[in-house]
Design a protein around this motif. Structure first.
Motif, PDB file in Angstrom:
ATOM      1  N   LEU A   1      14.812  30.769  47.859  1.00 62.05           N
ATOM      2  CA  LEU A   1      15.137  31.010  49.263  1.00 62.05           C
ATOM      3  C   LEU A   1      16.380  31.873  49.447  1.00 62.05           C
ATOM      4  CD1 LEU A   1      14.372  27.430  50.598  1.00 62.05           C
ATOM      5  CD2 LEU A   1      12.916  29.453  50.725  1.00 62.05           C
ATOM      6  N   SER A   2      16.992  32.294  48.349  1.00 62.54           N
ATOM      7  CA  SER A   2      18.122  33.225  48.401  1.00 62.54           C
ATOM      8  C   SER A   2      17.815  34.411  47.486  1.00 62.54           C
ATOM      9  CB  SER A   2      19.427  32.535  47.979  1.00 62.54           C
ATOM     10  OG  SER A   2      19.779  31.512  48.876  1.00 62.54           O
ATOM     11  N   PRO A   3      16.859  35.255  47.887  1.00 59.90           N
ATOM     12  CA  PRO A   3      16.404  36.334  46.996  1.00 59.90           C
ATOM     13  C   PRO A   3      17.470  37.370  46.687  1.00 59.90           C
ATOM     14  CG  PRO A   3      15.474  36.588  49.199  1.00 59.90           C
ATOM     15  CD  PRO A   3      16.117  35.239  49.165  1.00 59.90           C
ATOM     16  N   VAL A   4      18.580  37.377  47.416  1.00 58.49           N
ATOM     17  CA  VAL A   4      19.612  38.386  47.171  1.00 58.49           C
ATOM     18  C   VAL A   4      20.186  38.294  45.764  1.00 58.49           C
ATOM     19  CG1 VAL A   4      20.244  38.560  49.605  1.00 58.49           C
ATOM     20  CG2 VAL A   4      21.440  36.924  48.133  1.00 58.49           C
ATOM     21  N   THR A   5      20.090  37.138  45.110  1.00 57.38           N
ATOM     22  CA  THR A   5      20.708  37.010  43.788  1.00 57.38           C
ATOM     23  C   THR A   5      19.979  37.818  42.723  1.00 57.38           C
ATOM     24  OG1 THR A   5      19.488  34.956  43.333  1.00 57.38           O
ATOM     25  CG2 THR A   5      21.686  34.754  44.300  1.00 57.38           C
ATOM     26  N   ALA A   6      18.842  38.424  43.070  1.00 56.88           N
ATOM     27  CA  ALA A   6      18.183  39.357  42.150  1.00 56.88           C
ATOM     28  C   ALA A   6      18.854  40.736  42.170  1.00 56.88           C
ATOM     29  CB  ALA A   6      16.707  39.498  42.508  1.00 56.88           C
ATOM     30  N   LEU A   7      19.806  40.936  43.095  1.00 53.65           N
ATOM     31  CA  LEU A   7      20.499  42.214  43.198  1.00 53.65           C
ATOM     32  C   LEU A   7      21.560  42.336  42.103  1.00 53.65           C
ATOM     33  CD1 LEU A   7      21.042  42.286  47.080  1.00 53.65           C
ATOM     34  CD2 LEU A   7      19.334  43.578  45.765  1.00 53.65           C
ATOM     35  N   PRO A   8      21.981  43.567  41.796  1.00 52.33           N
ATOM     36  CA  PRO A   8      23.045  43.754  40.793  1.00 52.33           C
ATOM     37  C   PRO A   8      24.325  43.038  41.198  1.00 52.33           C
ATOM     38  CG  PRO A   8      21.953  45.842  41.271  1.00 52.33           C
ATOM     39  CD  PRO A   8      21.437  44.860  42.276  1.00 52.33           C
ATOM     40  N   GLY A   9      25.026  42.529  40.214  1.00 52.34           N
ATOM     41  CA  GLY A   9      26.303  41.870  40.426  1.00 52.34           C
ATOM     42  C   GLY A   9      26.240  40.370  40.268  1.00 52.34           C
ATOM     43  N   TYR A  10      25.175  39.750  40.765  1.00 51.15           N
ATOM     44  CA  TYR A  10      25.055  38.299  40.644  1.00 51.15           C
ATOM     45  C   TYR A  10      24.768  37.912  39.188  1.00 51.15           C
ATOM     46  CZ  TYR A  10      24.719  38.161  45.745  1.00 51.15           C
ATOM     47  OH  TYR A  10      24.980  38.293  47.083  1.00 51.15           O
ATOM     48  N   LEU A  11      25.302  36.782  38.770  1.00 48.62           N
ATOM     49  CA  LEU A  11      24.925  36.233  37.477  1.00 48.62           C
ATOM     50  C   LEU A  11      23.429  35.955  37.451  1.00 48.62           C
ATOM     51  CD1 LEU A  11      27.781  33.620  36.882  1.00 48.62           C
ATOM     52  CD2 LEU A  11      27.565  35.883  35.834  1.00 48.62           C
ATOM     53  N   ASP A  12      22.807  36.083  36.272  1.00 48.89           N
ATOM     54  CA  ASP A  12      21.412  35.669  36.145  1.00 48.89           C
ATOM     55  C   ASP A  12      21.362  34.186  35.783  1.00 48.89           C
ATOM     56  OD1 ASP A  12      22.113  35.553  33.467  1.00 48.89           O
ATOM     57  OD2 ASP A  12      20.829  37.236  32.864  1.00 48.89           O
ATOM     58  N   ARG A  13      20.166  33.663  35.588  1.00 54.17           N
ATOM     59  CA  ARG A  13      20.024  32.231  35.331  1.00 54.17           C
ATOM     60  C   ARG A  13      20.774  31.806  34.074  1.00 54.17           C
ATOM     61  NH1 ARG A  13      13.477  32.197  36.457  1.00 54.17           N
ATOM     62  NH2 ARG A  13      13.620  32.393  38.753  1.00 54.17           N
ATOM     63  N   ALA A  14      20.668  32.611  33.032  1.00 59.66           N
ATOM     64  CA  ALA A  14      21.361  32.268  31.790  1.00 59.66           C
ATOM     65  C   ALA A  14      22.866  32.299  31.990  1.00 59.66           C
ATOM     66  CB  ALA A  14      20.943  33.232  30.678  1.00 59.66           C
ATOM     67  N   GLY A  15      23.341  33.254  32.768  1.00 56.92           N
ATOM     68  CA  GLY A  15      24.771  33.337  33.042  1.00 56.92           C
ATOM     69  C   GLY A  15      25.273  32.154  33.840  1.00 56.92           C
ATOM     70  N   MET A  16      24.479  31.707  34.817  1.00 61.11           N
ATOM     71  CA  MET A  16      24.855  30.533  35.598  1.00 61.11           C
ATOM     72  C   MET A  16      24.930  29.294  34.706  1.00 61.11           C
ATOM     73  SD  MET A  16      25.237  31.226  38.925  1.00 61.11           S
ATOM     74  CE  MET A  16      24.655  29.931  40.010  1.00 61.11           C
ATOM     75  N   ALA A  17      23.928  29.128  33.846  1.00 63.95           N
ATOM     76  CA  ALA A  17      23.907  27.969  32.955  1.00 63.95           C
ATOM     77  C   ALA A  17      25.077  28.006  31.980  1.00 63.95           C
ATOM     78  CB  ALA A  17      22.584  27.909  32.200  1.00 63.95           C
ATOM     79  N   ALA A  18      25.396  29.203  31.473  1.00 60.49           N
ATOM     80  CA  ALA A  18      26.496  29.318  30.519  1.00 60.49           C
ATOM     81  C   ALA A  18      27.836  29.006  31.182  1.00 60.49           C
ATOM     82  CB  ALA A  18      26.512  30.722  29.921  1.00 60.49           C
ATOM     83  N   ARG A  19      28.036  29.507  32.415  1.00 61.48           N
ATOM     84  CA  ARG A  19      29.303  29.218  33.090  1.00 61.48           C
ATOM     85  C   ARG A  19      29.432  27.718  33.358  1.00 61.48           C
ATOM     86  NH1 ARG A  19      33.336  32.075  35.576  1.00 61.48           N
ATOM     87  NH2 ARG A  19      34.509  30.910  37.161  1.00 61.48           N
TER      88      ARG A  19
ATOM     89  N   LEU B   1      21.576  22.463  25.835  1.00 63.15           N
ATOM     90  CA  LEU B   1      20.698  22.968  26.891  1.00 63.15           C
ATOM     91  C   LEU B   1      19.317  23.355  26.383  1.00 63.15           C
ATOM     92  CD1 LEU B   1      23.079  25.199  29.075  1.00 63.15           C
ATOM     93  CD2 LEU B   1      22.589  22.750  29.238  1.00 63.15           C
ATOM     94  N   SER B   2      18.968  22.942  25.180  1.00 56.52           N
ATOM     95  CA  SER B   2      17.661  23.343  24.638  1.00 56.52           C
ATOM     96  C   SER B   2      16.501  22.781  25.457  1.00 56.52           C
ATOM     97  CB  SER B   2      17.536  22.897  23.174  1.00 56.52           C
ATOM     98  OG  SER B   2      17.634  21.480  23.062  1.00 56.52           O
ATOM     99  N   ALA B   3      16.730  21.664  26.141  1.00 56.53           N
ATOM    100  CA  ALA B   3      15.665  21.064  26.968  1.00 56.53           C
ATOM    101  C   ALA B   3      15.710  21.547  28.406  1.00 56.53           C
ATOM    102  CB  ALA B   3      15.758  19.540  26.931  1.00 56.53           C
ATOM    103  N   LEU B   4      16.520  22.562  28.726  1.00 60.26           N
ATOM    104  CA  LEU B   4      16.603  23.018  30.111  1.00 60.26           C
ATOM    105  C   LEU B   4      15.240  23.403  30.688  1.00 60.26           C
ATOM    106  CD1 LEU B   4      18.574  23.462  32.442  1.00 60.26           C
ATOM    107  CD2 LEU B   4      18.887  25.821  31.641  1.00 60.26           C
ATOM    108  N   PRO B   5      14.312  24.005  29.911  1.00 56.17           N
ATOM    109  CA  PRO B   5      12.983  24.280  30.481  1.00 56.17           C
ATOM    110  C   PRO B   5      12.266  23.034  30.997  1.00 56.17           C
ATOM    111  CG  PRO B   5      13.286  25.563  28.490  1.00 56.17           C
ATOM    112  CD  PRO B   5      14.451  24.617  28.567  1.00 56.17           C
ATOM    113  N   TRP B   6      12.515  21.879  30.381  1.00 53.25           N
ATOM    114  CA  TRP B   6      11.908  20.642  30.889  1.00 53.25           C
ATOM    115  C   TRP B   6      12.431  20.341  32.287  1.00 53.25           C
ATOM    116  CZ3 TRP B   6      13.235  15.984  32.919  1.00 53.25           C
ATOM    117  CH2 TRP B   6      12.260  14.986  32.933  1.00 53.25           C
ATOM    118  N   TYR B   7      13.734  20.471  32.469  1.00 51.80           N
ATOM    119  CA  TYR B   7      14.334  20.197  33.781  1.00 51.80           C
ATOM    120  C   TYR B   7      13.879  21.228  34.816  1.00 51.80           C
ATOM    121  CZ  TYR B   7      17.449  17.012  31.249  1.00 51.80           C
ATOM    122  OH  TYR B   7      17.945  15.991  30.477  1.00 51.80           O
ATOM    123  N   GLU B   8      13.683  22.467  34.401  1.00 56.36           N
ATOM    124  CA  GLU B   8      13.179  23.486  35.324  1.00 56.36           C
ATOM    125  C   GLU B   8      11.742  23.170  35.731  1.00 56.36           C
ATOM    126  OE1 GLU B   8      15.720  27.358  33.768  1.00 56.36           O
ATOM    127  OE2 GLU B   8      14.001  26.666  32.609  1.00 56.36           O
ATOM    128  N   ALA B   9      10.935  22.722  34.753  1.00 57.85           N
ATOM    129  CA  ALA B   9       9.559  22.320  35.072  1.00 57.85           C
ATOM    130  C   ALA B   9       9.551  21.125  36.024  1.00 57.85           C
ATOM    131  CB  ALA B   9       8.802  21.988  33.786  1.00 57.85           C
TER     132      ALA B   9
END
Length: 359
Positions: free
Chosen positions: A273-291, A300-308
């Motif tokens: 619901l916030s599609p703007v984060t696909a624009l340049p500058g925003y962290l990607d999903r991996a960057g958010m998880a790493a921060r 975080l190896s099981a993170l795909p389970w939590y995403e599912a």
């Protein structure tokens, strides 16, 4: 099929309506009077993008507040508990979590048909499909992502085991209860057969990870539930929508944030619901998880389970919205309701895609 009215003036107007209105202004005025919140006529308009609970901005002389309530009854059991949601925010406010100030709670369903609460209006920006001008530089886009990750760290750093925080929920067995609860909820809300729901439920239970730590978790943590300051650098003024908050596995929040976070090159779902984060500058999903994980150093190896899990749950509560829309119980969201016919199966497909990534 007629369209139900959201707002009426009097109880007589409500009696003539084809379905119960969401607000009866005279009743709201009486409640506000009793709470000494302003005087005179009540002016109300619906705000926010919420597709489940409903929020209204209320103005009258001497008061500028927000009223939040559940949808029209009947409601599935253990859902839309506004009294609990208000209580959670009252518990978190003294701990430094930015939440709207709770002004009054009404547990009496006779007033508006369901319980509700009143909170102080917070003036800010919610980042969805447009970037506020003061946050629209590469540096501030990154800072917005970082602020979202850092606020989740702050929430998950709250001591969840002592004092009044223990009222929020019991952590033991959280993931198992989530799978069982939402699998049962499907049977209550669905009007069509989607075998992927049961298939994913079995997979989630069969591959359920061990919880590494417990924390107060939001349950619907995404950029669209954060309100940013209208001026200056990216700063979260308030975290909104606490209905699903509890004590449990904090990676459920991180998985939900990741699974609903838009990034370039990924297939979008209706929950992004916030599609703007696909624009340049925003962290990607991996960057958010790493921060986020720089503070906790979790596996975080099981993170795909939590995403599912996140998208599977989203498919189920979206099906509830779809059913209400088909039954003519929603006065707004015509496009969103119609989109759920295909949108719910797409969420289930996205959940399965995350499941396939589990090592």
């Amino acid at each position: 099929m007629g369209v139900p009215m959201d707002i009426v003036q009097t109880i007589e107007d409500a009696a003539r309506a084809q379905s119960p209105p969401l607000l009866i202004l005279d009743r709201v005025a009486e409640f506000l009077d009793a709470c000494h919140l302003g005087t005179g006529p009540v002016h109300a308009r619906r705000i926010g993008e919420g597709q489940s609970n409903v929020t209204f901005r209320i103005k009258r002389r001497g008061a500028h507040v927000v009223l939040r309530r559940g949808p029209r009854p009947p409601l599935p059991p253990s859902t839309h508990d506004m009294v609990r949601e208000a209580r959670i925010q009252s518990l978190l406010a003294p701990l430094g979590i930015p939440v709207p100030k709770i002004l009054a709670t009404c547990a009496d369903a006779n007033v508006l048909g369901v319980p509700f609460y009143i909170m102080k209006f917070v003036d800010g920006e919610v980042v969805t499909d447009a970037v506020p001008a003061h946050l629209d530089t590469l540096a501030q886009r990154r800072a917005t992502s970082e602020a979202a990750a850092d606020m989740l760290v702050k929430l998950h750093s709250v001591d969840a085991t002592s004092g009044p925080r223990a009222e929020i929920g019991r952590p033991e067995g959280y993931l198992k209860r989530q799978v069982a609860r939402f699998a049962g909820l499907w049977d209550l809300v669905a009007t069509r057969e989607l075998p992927e729901v049961a298939q994913l439920a079995r997979w989630l239970e069969g591959n359920r990870p061990e919880t590494q730590r417990h924390a107060v978790i939001h349950g619907d943590y995404r950029l669209g539930n954060l309100m940013f300051a209208r001026q200056g650098p990216a700063q979260v003024k308030a975290v909104l929508d606490w209905e699903m908050a509890t004590v449990g596995d904090p990676l459920a929040d991180l998985g939900y944030l990741s699974a609903t976070y838009s990034q370039a090159g990924s297939t979008a779902t209706l929950l992004e619901l916030s599609p703007v984060t696909a624009l340049p500058g925003y962290l990607d999903r991996a960057g958010m998880a790493a921060r986020y994980n720089a503070h906790f150093n979790l596996d975080l190896s099981a993170l795909p389970w939590y995403e599912a899990l996140a998208l599977w749950k989203a498919a189920i509560f979206s099906e509830a919205i779809y059913t209400r829309w088909k039954n003519g119980e929603r006065a707004d969201g015509e496009r969103f309701g119609a989109a759920l016919e295909a949108g719910v199966p797409e969420l289930l497909a996205a959940a399965a895609a995350h499941a396939a990534r589990l090592p």
